[in-house]
Design an enzyme around this catalytic site. Structure first.
Site, PDB file in Angstrom:
ATOM      1  N   TYR A 154     -20.615  72.894  15.596  1.00 40.48           N
ATOM      2  CA  TYR A 154     -20.677  71.426  15.726  1.00 40.48           C
ATOM      3  C   TYR A 154     -19.755  70.884  16.824  1.00 40.48           C
ATOM      4  O   TYR A 154     -18.995  71.644  17.402  1.00 40.48           O
ATOM      5  CB  TYR A 154     -20.572  70.700  14.387  1.00 40.48           C
ATOM      6  CG  TYR A 154     -19.350  70.879  13.503  1.00 40.48           C
ATOM      7  CD1 TYR A 154     -18.142  71.353  13.963  1.00 40.48           C
ATOM      8  CD2 TYR A 154     -19.435  70.529  12.145  1.00 40.48           C
ATOM      9  CE1 TYR A 154     -17.050  71.467  13.112  1.00 40.48           C
ATOM     10  CE2 TYR A 154     -18.341  70.638  11.291  1.00 40.48           C
ATOM     11  CZ  TYR A 154     -17.160  71.107  11.791  1.00 40.48           C
ATOM     12  OH  TYR A 154     -16.090  71.214  10.961  1.00 40.48           O
ATOM     13  N   GLU A 155     -19.856  69.606  17.069  1.00 36.20           N
ATOM     14  CA  GLU A 155     -19.183  68.940  18.209  1.00 36.20           C
ATOM     15  C   GLU A 155     -19.660  69.544  19.538  1.00 36.20           C
ATOM     16  O   GLU A 155     -18.903  69.650  20.496  1.00 36.20           O
ATOM     17  CB  GLU A 155     -17.650  69.044  18.113  1.00 36.20           C
ATOM     18  CG  GLU A 155     -17.047  68.549  16.816  1.00 36.20           C
ATOM     19  CD  GLU A 155     -16.872  67.041  16.725  1.00 36.20           C
ATOM     20  OE1 GLU A 155     -17.008  66.362  17.751  1.00 36.20           O
ATOM     21  OE2 GLU A 155     -16.615  66.544  15.610  1.00 36.20           O
TER      22      GLU A 155
END
Ligand SMILES: Cc1cc2nc3c(=O)[nH]c(=O)nc-3n(C[C@H](O)[C@H](O)[C@H](O)COP(=O)(O)OP(=O)(O)OC[C@H]3O[C@@H](n4cnc5c(N)ncnc54)[C@H](O)[C@@H]3O)c2cc1C
Length: 604
Positions: free
Chosen positions: A409-410
């Protein structure tokens, strides 16, 4: 650095490659103020009492417990550290917010994800892009934990390609509201949030638009079941469905079509904070591993006395030491740039936006490097625990599973690798940082006669600094030639970009460790830093290896004949030690320190 610091004094994003930094100019964990220490200690105390003491509950998919802990964090003000005082936050600087993020995240990825999603991508878009009314209405409630936030960007068909979402926002005939319809997935905190930041497309706009959407099931909002995940078991992750959800026009964030920019800037902050969130997790794993390795006896010997175990502990400690060095260095750069912009008359909001954007390259570097280190550290933690490490009865198993998400994620690590080099090339093209001059100089050096002088490396870390300067030449040589060869088509050569990113990452991380250790050796004495010097040397040794491999891979992919031979010779010259470090002795030294002190003691 004071607010009078000028543009000239502060290193620009990406400039670390072409400008030498004096060790006195880097911020280190040893520089934190008394106030910051108090903040760190109260965060640690909260985590030990409320979270670490109950880590098993986070493995039992106890979402309500995560929510209850989030509320307690809110009561202590921990959710509002980055929120300006005008909106009932603590209005602390970037370094302080990193410290909280670091120490609040060590016990379990479930809580750190809930905390990160709420304070970062759930709240930040409003503090950074909201207008006064929006900020007054939403931010105080988010800062106190009365409300929780979530961020709805990803869709089934739009993950890394985040601007390709199909969620639609249609303006009503009276022009007073939008109707949002679409499906979002993997939404952290969805199960208990009050506010969603939703990205949707208006008509056939090129770019998506951001909206603040209150969670009201009677307004066409429904949730999927909790996702069954590898890790972060008590972090709520659900799909969110919007069906003709009515959102007043005044809830549009920023302007129409500005959503992709908001999403990306929120992610810049998210990336460096995610790096912060992977630090204390490593320290805890190391401390538990030292304890276990001292107690566990095999062959009538505590396993900590085995060289194989020492090597693991040394590697783990080195990872987090270097990660801390780079994370806090970049955090302070951001804080200084924000202060500089505010001093120049920018609003805090504008200053913060631009301040973080400036260091987007470093944010991507940190996201990749630290998320991969936490994976390695937790993996070695399991190995030290042997069979017990594989058992869900020890926190090693969950630490390893929880760490895995950080690479996804990110922005996945592949995307962030490409971004870091891509942004650097763009900066060079725009003339924000002069890479052309230094790259040309390296080209000239390659065809010149090398110096046969034997430098004096008697000063602490002087050989490492000289080597680092040469490693920067490797990057300039490889990337300069690649840009020349492929021009704008470079982005189609992904494996080359990946190699260049790995070189870039190793340079930034090594330099940060060298500068931190040098600074501390100068002020606290070389003796006091002997283990830190060993960790710095060990990291650099491994970095040189990685850089050699990645650069070779890149060079032979695009250069042939004399050009290839010249570049490979340059690579050899630029990666050469005068005095090879005895890495086995370094590892033993680091492990001895860990054994003697019974913990990772380098974070102050
Ligand atoms: C537990 C969890 C929590 C999450 N929380 C949130 C949240 O709160 N809000 C939110 O909006 N999203 C959230 N996400 C979504 C997350 O950001 C995405 O999963 C991530 O961006 C990757 O998108 P994807 O899963 O669609 O993978 P894909 O984009 O399909 O990628 C699959 C693989 O292909 C690679 N790839 C993709 N494009 C390229 C390319 N151009 N070049 C090279 N390689 C490429 C990727 O690196 C990856 O290895 C969460 C995800 C998880 C698992």
């Amino acid at each position: 650095m004071s607010t009078e610091a000028t543009e000239k004094d502060i290193l620009r994003g990406g400039q670390f490659l072409v400008r030498e930094t004096a060790c006195e100019d880097v911020f280190t964990l040893e520089d934190i103020s008394e106030e910051q220490k108090m903040m760190r200690d109260s965060t640690k105390e909260f985590v030990d009492r409320e979270i670490w003491a109950h880590w098993e509950r986070f493995e039992q998919k106890d979402y309500a417990f995560t929510e209850a802990c989030m509320r307690k964090a809110g009561e202590l003000g921990l959710l509002g550290v980055a929120v300006p005082e005008a909106y009932d936050g603590l209005g602390m600087g970037f370094v302080s917010t990193m410290l909280v993020c670091d120490y609040i995240s060590g016990a379990t990825g479930s809580f750190s994800t809930a905390f990160g999603a709420h304070t970062g991508i759930g709240t930040m878009p409003i503090t950074l892009y909201g207008n006064e009314e929006q900020k007054k209405k939403y931010v105080p409630k988010l800062a106190s934990g009365e409300w929780f936030g979530a961020y709805c960007l990803t869709e089934p068909g739009a993950g890394s390609d985040a601007n390709s979402g199909k969620t639609k926002a249609v303006l009503s005939e009276d022009g007073k509201s939008y109707k949002i319809s679409g499906q979002k997935m993997w939404i952290s905190n969805a199960g208990f949030c009050s506010v969603f930041i939703v990205f949707a497309r208006i008509e056939d706009d090129k770019n998506i638009t951001g909206f603040i959407v209150e969670n009201d099931p009677s307004n066409g909002i429904s949730l999927g079941d909790e996702e069954k995940k590898l890790g972060i078991h008590s972090s709520s992750t659900r799909q969110v469905f919007f069906s003709d959800t009515v959102v007043p026009v005044e809830n549009m964030l920023s302007e129409r079509g500005n959503g992709f920019k908001i999403a990306m800037n929120a992610l810049n902050v998210g990336r460096i904070k995610l790096a912060g969130a992977c630090l204390d997790a490593q320290r805890r794993v190391i401390d538990e591993s030292i304890k276990y390795a001292k107690e566990r006896v095999q062959f009538k010997t505590p396993i900590i006395d085995f060289g194989a175990i020492k090597a693991k502990l040394a590697l783990m400690a080195t990872n987090v030491y270097v990660d801390e060095s780079a994370s806090y260095r970049a955090a302070k750069n951001i804080e200084d740039r924000i202060a500089m912009r505010e001093a120049a008359g920018n609003s805090h909001q504008e200053a913060e936006l631009k301040g973080v954007e400036e260091y987007a390259i470093e944010c991507s570097i940190l996201k990749v490097a630290v998320s991969e280190d936490v994976q390695q550290t937790t993996d070695e933690g399991i190995q030290i625990f042997g069979g017990m490490g594989f058992s869900a009865d020890t926190p090693m198993e969950s630490a390893w599973r929880d760490a895995r998400i950080s690479r996804i994620y990110e922005g996945t690590n592949e995307i962030n690798r490409m971004l870091s080099v891509g942004m650097l090339v763009k900066k060079a093209m725009k003339g924000h940082v002069d890479f052309l001059g230094p790259a040309t100089a390296v080209g000239e050096e390659l065809v010149g006669i090398p110096s046969f002088e034997t430098p004096d490396y008697s000063e602490t870390l002087s050989e490492e600094k000289a080597l680092l300067a040469k490693l920067k030449k490797v990057f300039l040589m490889v990337s300069g030639a690649a840009v020349q060869k492929y021009g704008p088509q470079l982005e189609e050569h992904q494996q080359l970009l990946m190699s260049a990113a790995d070189i870039l990452i190793e340079i930034y991380m090594s330099e940060s460790a060298i500068l931190r250790t040098e600074k501390n050796a100068k002020r606290f004495g070389v003796e006091s830093q002997s283990t830190q010097i060993a960790m710095t040397q060990l990291y650099l040794f491994n970095a040189v290896d990685i850089i050699q491999t990645k650069a070779k891979e890149a060079i032979v992919s695009f250069a042939e004949g004399d050009e290839q031979r010249m570049m490979l010779m340059g690579l050899k010259r630029f990666t050469k030690y005068q005095n090879q470090p005895n890495v086995i002795a370094l590892r033993n030294q680091i492990a001895a320190d860990l054994e003697e002190n019974g913990e990772y003691r380098f974070d102050g």
